[in-house]
Design an enzyme around this catalytic site. Structure first.
Site, PDB file in Angstrom:
ATOM      1  N   TYR A 142     -53.444 -24.043 -37.373  1.00 18.15           N
ATOM      2  CA  TYR A 142     -53.710 -25.359 -36.777  1.00 18.15           C
ATOM      3  C   TYR A 142     -55.211 -25.640 -36.676  1.00 18.15           C
ATOM      4  O   TYR A 142     -55.630 -26.788 -36.653  1.00 18.15           O
ATOM      5  CB  TYR A 142     -53.103 -25.436 -35.374  1.00 18.15           C
ATOM      6  CG  TYR A 142     -51.687 -25.957 -35.341  1.00 18.15           C
ATOM      7  CD1 TYR A 142     -50.678 -25.320 -36.051  1.00 18.15           C
ATOM      8  CD2 TYR A 142     -51.355 -27.077 -34.586  1.00 18.15           C
ATOM      9  CE1 TYR A 142     -49.380 -25.788 -36.016  1.00 18.15           C
ATOM     10  CE2 TYR A 142     -50.058 -27.547 -34.549  1.00 18.15           C
ATOM     11  CZ  TYR A 142     -49.068 -26.900 -35.268  1.00 18.15           C
ATOM     12  OH  TYR A 142     -47.787 -27.375 -35.220  1.00 18.15           O
ATOM     13  N   LYS A 192     -45.290 -12.730 -40.429  1.00 20.65           N
ATOM     14  CA  LYS A 192     -44.914 -12.454 -41.816  1.00 20.65           C
ATOM     15  C   LYS A 192     -45.830 -11.361 -42.339  1.00 20.65           C
ATOM     16  O   LYS A 192     -46.644 -11.587 -43.252  1.00 20.65           O
ATOM     17  CB  LYS A 192     -45.027 -13.744 -42.653  1.00 20.65           C
ATOM     18  CG  LYS A 192     -43.904 -14.729 -42.408  1.00 20.65           C
ATOM     19  CD  LYS A 192     -42.592 -14.347 -43.104  1.00 20.65           C
ATOM     20  CE  LYS A 192     -42.687 -14.530 -44.609  1.00 20.65           C
ATOM     21  NZ  LYS A 192     -41.433 -14.054 -45.269  1.00 20.65           N
ATOM     22  N   ASP A 225     -39.087 -15.417 -40.800  1.00 18.39           N
ATOM     23  CA  ASP A 225     -37.927 -16.041 -41.463  1.00 18.39           C
ATOM     24  C   ASP A 225     -36.633 -15.374 -41.008  1.00 18.39           C
ATOM     25  O   ASP A 225     -35.641 -16.051 -40.707  1.00 18.39           O
ATOM     26  CB  ASP A 225     -38.078 -16.007 -42.993  1.00 18.39           C
ATOM     27  CG  ASP A 225     -38.330 -14.609 -43.549  1.00 18.39           C
ATOM     28  OD1 ASP A 225     -38.706 -13.704 -42.777  1.00 18.39           O
ATOM     29  OD2 ASP A 225     -38.153 -14.424 -44.779  1.00 18.39           O
ATOM     30  N   ASP A 249     -44.211 -23.236 -33.574  1.00 15.39           N
ATOM     31  CA  ASP A 249     -43.852 -24.651 -33.651  1.00 15.39           C
ATOM     32  C   ASP A 249     -42.444 -24.800 -34.232  1.00 15.39           C
ATOM     33  O   ASP A 249     -41.589 -25.491 -33.681  1.00 15.39           O
ATOM     34  CB  ASP A 249     -44.886 -25.383 -34.521  1.00 15.39           C
ATOM     35  CG  ASP A 249     -44.638 -26.882 -34.566  1.00 15.39           C
ATOM     36  OD1 ASP A 249     -44.303 -27.456 -33.514  1.00 15.39           O
ATOM     37  OD2 ASP A 249     -44.759 -27.470 -35.656  1.00 15.39           O
ATOM     38  N   ASP A 253     -38.599 -25.451 -32.051  1.00 15.61           N
ATOM     39  CA  ASP A 253     -37.693 -26.584 -32.307  1.00 15.61           C
ATOM     40  C   ASP A 253     -36.294 -26.058 -32.596  1.00 15.61           C
ATOM     41  O   ASP A 253     -35.295 -26.617 -32.130  1.00 15.61           O
ATOM     42  CB  ASP A 253     -38.177 -27.424 -33.504  1.00 15.61           C
ATOM     43  CG  ASP A 253     -39.011 -28.618 -33.070  1.00 15.61           C
ATOM     44  OD1 ASP A 253     -39.619 -28.553 -31.977  1.00 15.61           O
ATOM     45  OD2 ASP A 253     -39.054 -29.624 -33.811  1.00 15.61           O
TER      46      ASP A 253
HETATM   47  C1  IPM Z   1     -45.358 -29.541 -30.643  1.00 15.55           C
HETATM   48  C2  IPM Z   1     -45.633 -30.685 -31.579  1.00 15.55           C
HETATM   49  C3  IPM Z   1     -47.119 -30.723 -31.887  1.00 15.55           C
HETATM   50  C4  IPM Z   1     -47.460 -29.471 -32.644  1.00 15.55           C
HETATM   51  C5  IPM Z   1     -47.612 -31.973 -32.613  1.00 15.55           C
HETATM   52  C6  IPM Z   1     -47.244 -33.238 -31.884  1.00 15.55           C
HETATM   53  C7  IPM Z   1     -49.101 -31.911 -32.851  1.00 15.55           C
HETATM   54  O1  IPM Z   1     -44.840 -30.577 -32.715  1.00 15.55           O
HETATM   55  O2  IPM Z   1     -45.954 -29.500 -29.568  1.00 15.55           O
HETATM   56  O3  IPM Z   1     -44.536 -28.685 -30.990  1.00 15.55           O
HETATM   57  O4  IPM Z   1     -47.292 -29.410 -33.874  1.00 15.55           O
HETATM   58  O5  IPM Z   1     -47.895 -28.519 -32.000  1.00 15.55           O
HETATM   59 MG    MG Z   2     -43.397 -29.020 -32.628  1.00 16.30          MG
END
Ligand code: IPM
Ligand code: MG
Length: 368
Positions: A142, A192, A225, A249, A253
């Protein structure tokens, strides 16, 4: 001690709507529990860009550094898709994370009993799920340099750099081990190492820290993975997962969706302790700004409310009040109160964002 201070940054899309419900909880704590907070509010993301031409003004940045905790709603929206990278709404959030040095991002994925049917996975796979993902938040791909789109010969090349120092790996691992001791005492580290040198170093540093300082904590390693695969196969094998910025990230999710709805998941981003002993901290729901439903009163405020509960626990040492808020959420869900995102196949009438907030306040009332 001075009245604890909170900076609210509602942001874009559904951010302001869900944050309005958090305000109700803050007010309730003041009125019914004698806990007052000094609350201020500023713009962030697209909202700040519209007003000031930048997703985060220096003044707001400075304020974020001064307060005891920052609560953020969400940033971004299609309206800003074509903006230059440097002023995109997301840059506001990334600047806060970086300048406040919020290296440990705690993303719990907990499956409420009442919602076990909502997961896309079988009920027995997710019922009772309680895992904590600790995502490194201030380094890695990032932020690594060099980055950019360059010209090489007669074509362009896009470059980002995965970079981790030993101390960056150690400090986030330490957070994971500390958390594990208060939970199931198990950490799984994901990288990884089979293809990335940064992963080899990651694995080495985590293992060394465990051996030297946390021998009582069970540590395992997994390629990220395979970790994704195991998270969908049998997520209850995990307690705390520690991983880098990008894998975190993705995996968070994925873990969020195990619980049924992204509208349920809170997060805390913590840095080093400030002079008053409290950690630098920002709390935000894992979900985004959901522009498709913004302004319609459909958003689920629970992730944002649970993020505030994390603030009570990690910033204000009010674990009991945090639990009270979490129990109120559980109660409301058990009673069948549902926002649109929580509507199962059997249907029903969803409540609005404000109705959900009111129901949680009513459950809080009943708790005292
Ligand atoms: C998160 C989001 C952020 C990230 C974006 C909005 C920059 O996806 O907080 O997970 O990628 O970190
Ligand atoms: Mg995210």
């Amino acid at each position: 001690m001075a009245t604890p201070s909170i900076l609210i940054l509602p942001g874009d899309g559904i951010g302001p709507e869900v944050m309005a419900e958090v305000r109700k909880i803050i007010d309730w704590l003041g009125a019914k529990r004698g806990l007052s907070f000094e609350v201020s509010e500023e713009l962030v993301g697209g909202a700040a860009y519209d007003a000031h031409g930048t997703p985060l003004t220096d003044a707001t940045m400075a304020k974020a550094q001064e307060v005891d905790a920052v609560l953020l709603g969400a940033v971004g929206g299609p309206k800003y898709d074509d903006l230059d990278f440097s002023v995109k709404p997301e840059r506001g959030l990334l600047r806060l994370r970086k300048e406040m040095d919020l290296f440990a991002n705690l993303r719990p994925a907990q499956c409420f009993d009442a919602l076990a049917d909502f997961s896309s996975l079988k009920k027995e796979v997710v019922a009772g799920l309680d895992i904590m993902i600790v995502r490194e938040l201030t380094s890695g791909v990032y932020f690594g340099e060099p980055r950019g789109i360059f010209t090489e010969g007669n074509e362009r090349v896009g470059i980002n750099t995965q970079r981790y120092t030993e101390s960056e790996i150690a400090r986030v691992s330490r957070s994971a081990f500390e958390l594990a001791r208060k939970r199931g005492n198990k950490v799984c580290s994901m990288e990884k190492a089979n293809v990335m040198e940064s992963g080899v170093l990651w694995r080495e540093v985590v293992q060394k820290l465990r051996d030297e300082e946390y021998p009582d904590v069970e540590l395992s390693h997994m390629y990220a993975d395979a970790g994704a695969m195991q998270l969908t196969r049998w997520p209850k094998q995990f307690d705390v997962i520690v991983t880098d910025n990008l894998f975190g990230d993705l995996l968070s999710d994925l873990a969020a969706m195990l619980t049924g709805s992204l509208g349920m998941l809170p997060s805390a981003s913590l840095g080093a302790p400030m002079a008053n002993g409290r950690p630098k901290a920002l709390y935000e729901p894992v979900h985004g700004s959901a522009p498709d439903i913004a302004g319609q009163g459909k958003a689920n405020p629970i992730a944002c409310i649970l993020s505030f509960a994390m603030a009570l626990r990690y910033s204000f040492d009010l674990g009991e009040e945090a639990e009270r808020v979490e129990k109120a959420v559980e109660k409301v869900l058990a009673d069948g109160v549902r926002t649109a995102d929580l509507m199962g196949p059997e249907g029903g009438t969803p409540v609005s964002t404000t109705e959900m907030g009111d129901a949680i306040v009513a459950a809080l009332d009943a708790s005292v």
